[in-house]
Design an enzyme around this catalytic site. Sequence first.
Site, PDB file in Angstrom:
ATOM      1  N   LYS A 190       0.845  -1.204   0.000  1.00 29.30           N
ATOM      2  CA  LYS A 190       0.000   0.000   0.000  1.00 29.30           C
ATOM      3  C   LYS A 190       0.880   1.254   0.000  1.00 29.30           C
ATOM      4  CE  LYS A 190      -3.795   2.488   0.432  1.00 29.30           C
ATOM      5  NZ  LYS A 190      -4.030   3.205   1.627  1.00 29.30           N
TER       6      LYS A 190
ATOM      7  N   SER B 184      -5.241  12.176  -1.024  1.00 24.61           N
ATOM      8  CA  SER B 184      -5.319  12.802   0.305  1.00 24.61           C
ATOM      9  C   SER B 184      -4.218  13.850   0.464  1.00 24.61           C
ATOM     10  CB  SER B 184      -5.242  11.740   1.394  1.00 24.61           C
ATOM     11  OG  SER B 184      -4.085  10.949   1.225  1.00 24.61           O
TER      12      SER B 184
ATOM     13  N   GLU C   6       1.103  13.829   5.057  1.00 23.56           N
ATOM     14  CA  GLU C   6       1.625  12.572   5.620  1.00 23.56           C
ATOM     15  C   GLU C   6       2.929  12.161   4.937  1.00 23.56           C
ATOM     16  OE1 GLU C   6      -2.314  10.214   6.888  1.00 23.56           O
ATOM     17  OE2 GLU C   6      -2.284  10.786   4.783  1.00 23.56           O
TER      18      GLU C   6
HETATM   19  O1  KPL Z   1      -4.948   6.284  -0.616  1.00 18.39           O
HETATM   20  C1  KPL Z   1      -4.951   7.146  -1.444  1.00 18.39           C
HETATM   21  C2  KPL Z   1      -4.795   8.537  -0.957  1.00 18.39           C
HETATM   22  O2  KPL Z   1      -5.213   9.468  -1.632  1.00 18.39           O
HETATM   23  O3  KPL Z   1      -4.263   8.698   0.155  1.00 18.39           O
HETATM   24  C3  KPL Z   1      -5.027   6.823  -2.905  1.00 18.39           C
HETATM   25  C4  KPL Z   1      -5.083   5.323  -3.058  1.00 18.39           C
HETATM   26  C5  KPL Z   1      -3.828   7.357  -3.616  1.00 18.39           C
HETATM   27  C6  KPL Z   1      -6.283   7.298  -3.551  1.00 18.39           C
HETATM   28  O4  KPL Z   1      -6.350   8.653  -3.719  1.00 18.39           O
END
Ligand code: KPL
Length: 302
Positions: free
Chosen positions: A184, A254, A266
Amino acid sequence: MTSRIGILGAGAIGQLLCWQLRHHQPILLGRQAAPDCFIHTDLDGQRHRFSPQYRQLNDKKLSDIGLLIVTVKAYQVMDALLPLLSSLSADCAVLLLHNGMGPHLQLAPVLQGRDLLLGTTSQGALREASGRDCWHVRHTGTGLTQIGLLNGNPARSKSRVQPLLDAIANAEWTEDILMALWQKLAVNAAINPLTAIHNCRNGELATAGHCATIQAIVAELVTTAAADGIILDESALLARVYQVITLTANNFSSMHQDVAHGRQTEIDAINGFVVSRAEALGIDTPYHRDMMAKVRALGSVQ
Ligand code: KPL
């Protein structure tokens, strides 16, 4: 009895989980009383109202909590959790559910034998409004949720987390949770900083101009993970990054949203985690360092 579920972090995911677990009467831990909450779900077009059970963070009576789900951002985990540890029972399991990686390395040595679970969720949740009287959260998608044990008792921790696995669609117990988190991480390490830097939706990263950078980000991450004992399949991972780019083409990541709203990003738990693990292992990761520098230069609070 340590049978209650506590949720630390009243952001969109915390509130969504609180509603999904409502039959188990979870307790939302926070600084202020939680008002009623509306969950608007795009899945069935319905609007559900519920009243979260709330307990104050400085309440010393947390010994009935058997599973504490921590949904704050990675950079908030230690500050949010450390003051609570002495109030939690000795067998309370802690589940970290945040984007990126890192806090588990600091947390594991201070948990004093409590089970430490890690997880990742791609459930889509957006906080649309949070007034004094009511919160509104939009549930935009079911995405995969994976949870597994890092340290502790497998049978006990699995039974503690089972209500959560049952309550969420597309959730699974994952034996090798570190491998799942590195996978991830690759998705977030490629998509999040690039969309923030280029001020674009996820889908724009499918264009040829980003291909070499995405490949290099994935390759550096795979080398670092391998040195850390996690063997990842580079071409499968690259395919997964492009699959997420396609599936979420219309979304703003995000990190893009954090930068746009002037919030802390983050980046330290995403590309920063790769850089710090790589440095500790004597590996150079110039593309991840570049992503960090460029996101920091965007001017949001770091
Ligand atoms: O998890 C995500 C995020 O934006 O933090 C993704 C998978 C990139 C989807 O926008």
